[in-house]
Design a protein around this motif. Structure first.
Motif, PDB file in Angstrom:
ATOM      1  N   VAL A  22      40.809  46.661  67.525  1.00 13.57           N
ATOM      2  CA  VAL A  22      41.817  45.606  67.423  1.00 13.57           C
ATOM      3  C   VAL A  22      42.747  45.666  68.632  1.00 13.57           C
ATOM      4  O   VAL A  22      42.833  46.674  69.335  1.00 13.57           O
ATOM      5  CB  VAL A  22      42.643  45.715  66.115  1.00 13.57           C
ATOM      6  CG1 VAL A  22      41.772  45.496  64.908  1.00 13.57           C
ATOM      7  CG2 VAL A  22      43.375  47.026  66.013  1.00 13.57           C
ATOM      8  N   PHE A  23      43.429  44.563  68.868  1.00 12.80           N
ATOM      9  CA  PHE A  23      44.382  44.476  69.978  1.00 12.80           C
ATOM     10  C   PHE A  23      45.513  45.441  69.745  1.00 12.80           C
ATOM     11  O   PHE A  23      45.937  45.602  68.614  1.00 12.80           O
ATOM     12  CB  PHE A  23      44.913  43.038  70.056  1.00 12.80           C
ATOM     13  CG  PHE A  23      45.885  42.828  71.171  1.00 12.80           C
ATOM     14  CD1 PHE A  23      45.430  42.652  72.443  1.00 12.80           C
ATOM     15  CD2 PHE A  23      47.248  42.833  70.931  1.00 12.80           C
ATOM     16  CE1 PHE A  23      46.315  42.472  73.475  1.00 12.80           C
ATOM     17  CE2 PHE A  23      48.136  42.657  71.952  1.00 12.80           C
ATOM     18  CZ  PHE A  23      47.678  42.473  73.231  1.00 12.80           C
ATOM     19  N   LEU A  25      44.298  47.995  71.806  1.00 11.16           N
ATOM     20  CA  LEU A  25      43.327  48.977  72.296  1.00 11.16           C
ATOM     21  C   LEU A  25      41.957  48.376  72.566  1.00 11.16           C
ATOM     22  O   LEU A  25      41.155  48.966  73.288  1.00 11.16           O
ATOM     23  CB  LEU A  25      43.216  50.148  71.324  1.00 11.16           C
ATOM     24  CG  LEU A  25      44.464  51.015  71.205  1.00 11.16           C
ATOM     25  CD1 LEU A  25      44.237  52.119  70.194  1.00 11.16           C
ATOM     26  CD2 LEU A  25      44.862  51.586  72.540  1.00 11.16           C
ATOM     27  N   PHE A  26      41.679  47.195  72.020  1.00 14.27           N
ATOM     28  CA  PHE A  26      40.404  46.526  72.306  1.00 14.27           C
ATOM     29  C   PHE A  26      40.302  46.176  73.785  1.00 14.27           C
ATOM     30  O   PHE A  26      39.203  46.055  74.320  1.00 14.27           O
ATOM     31  CB  PHE A  26      40.249  45.263  71.452  1.00 14.27           C
ATOM     32  CG  PHE A  26      38.981  44.510  71.727  1.00 14.27           C
ATOM     33  CD1 PHE A  26      37.768  45.028  71.337  1.00 14.27           C
ATOM     34  CD2 PHE A  26      39.007  43.301  72.389  1.00 14.27           C
ATOM     35  CE1 PHE A  26      36.591  44.343  71.592  1.00 14.27           C
ATOM     36  CE2 PHE A  26      37.845  42.609  72.640  1.00 14.27           C
ATOM     37  CZ  PHE A  26      36.632  43.134  72.253  1.00 14.27           C
ATOM     38  N   SER A  27      41.433  46.065  74.458  1.00 13.86           N
ATOM     39  CA  SER A  27      41.407  45.717  75.879  1.00 13.86           C
ATOM     40  C   SER A  27      40.700  46.794  76.715  1.00 13.86           C
ATOM     41  O   SER A  27      40.273  46.520  77.834  1.00 13.86           O
ATOM     42  CB  SER A  27      42.821  45.486  76.403  1.00 13.86           C
ATOM     43  OG  SER A  27      43.587  46.655  76.263  1.00 13.86           O
ATOM     44  N   LEU A  28      40.561  48.005  76.181  1.00 10.51           N
ATOM     45  CA  LEU A  28      39.785  49.041  76.879  1.00 10.51           C
ATOM     46  C   LEU A  28      38.324  48.619  77.048  1.00 10.51           C
ATOM     47  O   LEU A  28      37.694  48.955  78.042  1.00 10.51           O
ATOM     48  CB  LEU A  28      39.840  50.366  76.113  1.00 10.51           C
ATOM     49  CG  LEU A  28      41.200  51.049  75.997  1.00 10.51           C
ATOM     50  CD1 LEU A  28      41.088  52.225  75.047  1.00 10.51           C
ATOM     51  CD2 LEU A  28      41.676  51.486  77.354  1.00 10.51           C
ATOM     52  N   GLY A  29      37.790  47.927  76.077  1.00 14.46           N
ATOM     53  CA  GLY A  29      36.386  47.519  76.133  1.00 14.46           C
ATOM     54  C   GLY A  29      36.199  46.034  76.302  1.00 14.46           C
ATOM     55  O   GLY A  29      35.073  45.550  76.251  1.00 14.46           O
ATOM     56  N   ASN A  30      37.260  45.296  76.523  1.00  5.39           N
ATOM     57  CA  ASN A  30      37.174  43.838  76.599  1.00  5.39           C
ATOM     58  C   ASN A  30      36.822  43.396  78.011  1.00  5.39           C
ATOM     59  O   ASN A  30      37.680  43.021  78.803  1.00  5.39           O
ATOM     60  CB  ASN A  30      38.495  43.204  76.162  1.00  5.39           C
ATOM     61  CG  ASN A  30      38.366  41.715  75.994  1.00  5.39           C
ATOM     62  OD1 ASN A  30      37.277  41.188  75.949  1.00  5.39           O
ATOM     63  ND2 ASN A  30      39.494  41.043  75.905  1.00  5.39           N
TER      64      ASN A  30
END
Length: 73
Positions: A22-23, A25-30
């Motif tokens: 979820v946002f 921390l999802f930005s690590l794999g986005n």
């Protein structure tokens, strides 16, 4: 293992994969690249953490102190 200790382990071990999907921390794999198994990395990221969560749940089921208790009839 006590029930209280098991509950702490249960919630803490399932919180990490949830937060990684979820946002923010999802930005690590986005990202779109690299492609892994023909999937964009962001899709692979979510599928990977779903599989890891499943493995964690299987492990937690094996160590659950209440799994062998008989239910009240």
């Amino acid at each position: 293992m006590t029930k209280a200790k098991f509950v702490k382990i249960y919630f803490s071990s399932l919180l990490a994969p949830f937060l990684l999907m979820v946002f923010p921390l999802f930005s690590l794999g986005n990202r779109e690249t690299p492609f892994i198994i023909g999937l964009p990395f962001s899709v692979f990221w979510v599928i990977f953490w779903i599989i890891i969560t499943f493995i964690i749940v299987l492990f937690l089921y094996r160590i659950d102190p209440d799994k062998d208790e008989e239910g009240v009839k």
